[in-house]
Write a protein that holds these residues in place. Structure first.
Motif, PDB file in Angstrom:
ATOM      1  N   THR A   7       1.012  -1.221   0.054  1.00  0.00           N
ATOM      2  CA  THR A   7      -0.061   0.047  -0.017  1.00  0.00           C
ATOM      3  C   THR A   7       1.041   1.205  -0.184  1.00  0.00           C
ATOM      4  N   PRO A   8       0.442   2.351  -0.651  1.00  0.00           N
ATOM      5  CA  PRO A   8      -0.930   2.537  -1.492  1.00  0.00           C
ATOM      6  C   PRO A   8      -0.499   1.850  -2.845  1.00  0.00           C
ATOM      7  N   LYS A   9      -1.658   1.777  -3.686  1.00  0.00           N
ATOM      8  CA  LYS A   9      -1.231   1.222  -5.194  1.00  0.00           C
ATOM      9  C   LYS A   9      -0.893   2.357  -6.057  1.00  0.00           C
ATOM     10  N   PHE A  10      -1.168   3.690  -5.647  1.00  0.00           N
ATOM     11  CA  PHE A  10      -0.754   4.778  -6.468  1.00  0.00           C
ATOM     12  C   PHE A  10      -0.620   5.928  -5.398  1.00  0.00           C
ATOM     13  N   GLN A  11       0.522   6.733  -5.780  1.00  0.00           N
ATOM     14  CA  GLN A  11       0.888   7.864  -5.073  1.00  0.00           C
ATOM     15  C   GLN A  11       1.463   9.127  -5.773  1.00  0.00           C
ATOM     16  N   VAL A  12       1.186  10.244  -5.548  1.00  0.00           N
ATOM     17  CA  VAL A  12       1.831  11.494  -6.345  1.00  0.00           C
ATOM     18  C   VAL A  12       2.125  12.063  -5.156  1.00  0.00           C
ATOM     19  N   LEU A  13       3.702  12.484  -5.222  1.00  0.00           N
ATOM     20  CA  LEU A  13       4.287  13.392  -4.245  1.00  0.00           C
ATOM     21  C   LEU A  13       4.738  14.675  -4.995  1.00  0.00           C
ATOM     22  N   LYS A  14       5.121  15.892  -4.261  1.00  0.00           N
ATOM     23  CA  LYS A  14       5.865  16.820  -4.608  1.00  0.00           C
ATOM     24  C   LYS A  14       7.277  16.568  -4.341  1.00  0.00           C
ATOM     25  N   THR A  15       8.166  17.207  -5.249  1.00  0.00           N
ATOM     26  CA  THR A  15       9.788  17.123  -4.766  1.00  0.00           C
ATOM     27  C   THR A  15       9.852  17.676  -3.295  1.00  0.00           C
ATOM     28  N   GLY A  16      10.540  16.602  -2.708  1.00  0.00           N
ATOM     29  CA  GLY A  16      10.932  17.240  -1.175  1.00  0.00           C
ATOM     30  C   GLY A  16      10.090  16.567  -0.163  1.00  0.00           C
ATOM     31  N   GLN A  17       9.007  15.985  -0.598  1.00  0.00           N
ATOM     32  CA  GLN A  17       8.205  15.345   0.462  1.00  0.00           C
ATOM     33  C   GLN A  17       8.867  13.901   0.732  1.00  0.00           C
ATOM     34  N   SER A  18       8.267  13.605   1.906  1.00  0.00           N
ATOM     35  CA  SER A  18       8.579  12.157   2.304  1.00  0.00           C
ATOM     36  C   SER A  18       7.357  11.281   2.438  1.00  0.00           C
ATOM     37  N   MET A  19       7.579  10.058   2.282  1.00  0.00           N
ATOM     38  CA  MET A  19       6.325   9.017   2.434  1.00  0.00           C
ATOM     39  C   MET A  19       7.169   7.664   2.560  1.00  0.00           C
ATOM     40  N   THR A  20       6.397   6.837   3.135  1.00  0.00           N
ATOM     41  CA  THR A  20       6.624   5.456   3.273  1.00  0.00           C
ATOM     42  C   THR A  20       5.784   4.257   2.354  1.00  0.00           C
ATOM     43  N   LEU A  21       6.211   3.537   1.760  1.00  0.00           N
ATOM     44  CA  LEU A  21       5.705   2.527   1.080  1.00  0.00           C
ATOM     45  C   LEU A  21       5.580   1.366   1.871  1.00  0.00           C
ATOM     46  N   GLN A  22       4.472   0.863   2.146  1.00  0.00           N
ATOM     47  CA  GLN A  22       4.188  -0.446   3.036  1.00  0.00           C
ATOM     48  C   GLN A  22       4.156  -1.690   2.455  1.00  0.00           C
ATOM     49  N   CYS A  23       4.933  -2.686   2.990  1.00  0.00           N
ATOM     50  CA  CYS A  23       4.741  -4.010   2.414  1.00  0.00           C
ATOM     51  C   CYS A  23       4.568  -5.032   3.598  1.00  0.00           C
ATOM     52  N   VAL A  88       7.707   2.412 -10.581  1.00  0.00           N
ATOM     53  CA  VAL A  88       7.074   1.341 -10.126  1.00  0.00           C
ATOM     54  C   VAL A  88       7.791   0.704  -8.913  1.00  0.00           C
ATOM     55  N   TYR A  89       7.228   0.300  -7.902  1.00  0.00           N
ATOM     56  CA  TYR A  89       7.925  -0.251  -6.817  1.00  0.00           C
ATOM     57  C   TYR A  89       7.292  -1.525  -6.400  1.00  0.00           C
ATOM     58  N   PHE A  90       8.227  -2.363  -6.197  1.00  0.00           N
ATOM     59  CA  PHE A  90       7.763  -3.825  -6.083  1.00  0.00           C
ATOM     60  C   PHE A  90       8.290  -4.469  -4.728  1.00  0.00           C
ATOM     61  N   CYS A  91       7.797  -4.966  -3.961  1.00  0.00           N
ATOM     62  CA  CYS A  91       8.180  -5.572  -2.765  1.00  0.00           C
ATOM     63  C   CYS A  91       8.012  -7.019  -3.003  1.00  0.00           C
ATOM     64  N   ALA A  92       8.999  -7.798  -2.720  1.00  0.00           N
ATOM     65  CA  ALA A  92       8.865  -9.348  -2.762  1.00  0.00           C
ATOM     66  C   ALA A  92       9.392  -9.922  -1.482  1.00  0.00           C
ATOM     67  N   SER A  93       9.221 -11.516  -1.504  1.00  0.00           N
ATOM     68  CA  SER A  93       9.476 -12.120  -0.294  1.00  0.00           C
ATOM     69  C   SER A  93       9.851 -13.683  -0.626  1.00  0.00           C
ATOM     70  N   SER A  94      10.675 -14.287   0.113  1.00  0.00           N
ATOM     71  CA  SER A  94      11.131 -15.749  -0.375  1.00  0.00           C
ATOM     72  C   SER A  94      11.284 -16.354   1.067  1.00  0.00           C
ATOM     73  N   ARG A  95      11.550 -17.640   0.942  1.00  0.00           N
ATOM     74  CA  ARG A  95      11.821 -18.529   1.892  1.00  0.00           C
ATOM     75  C   ARG A  95      13.661 -18.780   1.584  1.00  0.00           C
ATOM     76  N   LEU A  96      14.338 -19.383   2.379  1.00  0.00           N
ATOM     77  CA  LEU A  96      15.524 -19.770   2.462  1.00  0.00           C
ATOM     78  C   LEU A  96      15.750 -20.453   1.096  1.00  0.00           C
ATOM     79  N   PRO A  97      17.046 -20.574   0.458  1.00  0.00           N
ATOM     80  CA  PRO A  97      17.015 -21.214  -0.929  1.00  0.00           C
ATOM     81  C   PRO A  97      17.015 -22.846  -0.568  1.00  0.00           C
ATOM     82  N   GLY A  98      17.239 -23.345   0.366  1.00  0.00           N
ATOM     83  CA  GLY A  98      17.228 -24.888   0.791  1.00  0.00           C
ATOM     84  C   GLY A  98      15.676 -25.248   0.903  1.00  0.00           C
ATOM     85  N   GLN A  99      14.651 -24.255   0.878  1.00  0.00           N
ATOM     86  CA  GLN A  99      13.504 -24.489   1.327  1.00  0.00           C
ATOM     87  C   GLN A  99      12.856 -24.132  -0.026  1.00  0.00           C
ATOM     88  N   GLY A 100      13.209 -24.089  -1.024  1.00  0.00           N
ATOM     89  CA  GLY A 100      12.577 -23.623  -2.287  1.00  0.00           C
ATOM     90  C   GLY A 100      13.039 -22.307  -2.832  1.00  0.00           C
TER      91      GLY A 100
END
Lengths: 114, 113
Positions: A7-23, A88-100
């Motif tokens: 979240t969010p799916k879309f966001q418009v910011l002005k130069t200099g603003q800060s924000m947090t993308l949640q995952c 466009v920002y993507f978050c990803a997750s995975s298990r340890l390599p030995g678990q797939g």
């Protein structure tokens, strides 16, 4: 399972603003990552984490901060937004390599900085 | 660090024909090579992967081949269907530096009926 949510799916910011993308992920994955996707450049790694309390820089970390206080959450903070961070920002997750190790991606956040 | 190059950038095929996408990598320590399919407006989804201890892997109409000596791997899609139209990405990483994936630039595949 909801998988990886962003979240969010879309966001418009002005130069200099800060924000947090949640995952968040509900698969109890140890590894989580943030990527940005720009036309013709594939996905570039910003930051990643191998577990709660552990983070490391990827290929393009400048202008971004991360923290991993829990296994489930991996927020990405833009400190002072710049037009070059339009992407466009993507978050990803995975298990340890030995678990797939299959990497699951969230649906993405489209960010525009004006 | 790792560098992954992917070709071609666009690929048009007739329905029923085969499609081949090729990637090369630079780091000989890389030993895990996934392929992702990304549909418009969605995140990438893993479709097949291969580890360095095997040379080929198949899953129905999709196959991946790996040549460790030449440092290249390829995705093969047979009997293409319109729903195969998407952007495909290759990636590489090593189990010693897990989480640090390097992606190719992507291939836009268009399957025409």
């Amino acid at each position: 399972n909801a998988g990886v949510t962003q979240t969010p799916k879309f966001q418009v910011l002005k130069t200099g603003q800060s924000m947090t993308l949640q995952c968040a992920q509900d698969m109890n994955h140890e590894y989580m990552s943030w990527y940005r996707q720009d036309p013709g450049m594939g996905l570039r790694l910003i930051h990643y984490s191998v577990g709660a309390g552990i983070t490391d820089q990827g290929e393009v970390p400048n202008g971004y901060n991360v923290s991993r206080s829990t296994t489930e959450d991996f927020p990405l903070r833009l400190l002072s937004a710049a037009p070059s961070q339009t992407s466009v920002y993507f978050c990803a997750s995975s298990r340890l390599p030995g678990q797939g190790g299959e990497q699951y991606f969230g649906p993405g956040t489209r960010l525009t900085v004006t | 660090g790792e560098n992954v190059e992917q070709h071609p950038s666009t690929l048009s095929v007739q329905e029923g024909d085969s499609a081949v996408i090729k990637c090369t990598y630079s780091d000989s320590a890389s030993n895990y090579f996934p392929w992702y399919k990304q549909e418009l407006g969605k995140g990438p989804q893993l479709i097949i992967d291969i580890r360095s201890n095997v040379g080929e892997k198949k899953d129905q109409r999709i196959a991946v081949t790996l040549n460790k000596t030449a440092k290249h791997f390829s995705l093969h899609i047979t009997e293409t269907q319109p729903e195969d139209s998407a952007v495909y990405f290759c990636a590489a990483t090593s189990t010693d530096s897990w989480g640090k994936f390097q992606f190719g630039a992507g291939t836009q595949v268009v399957v025409t009926p």
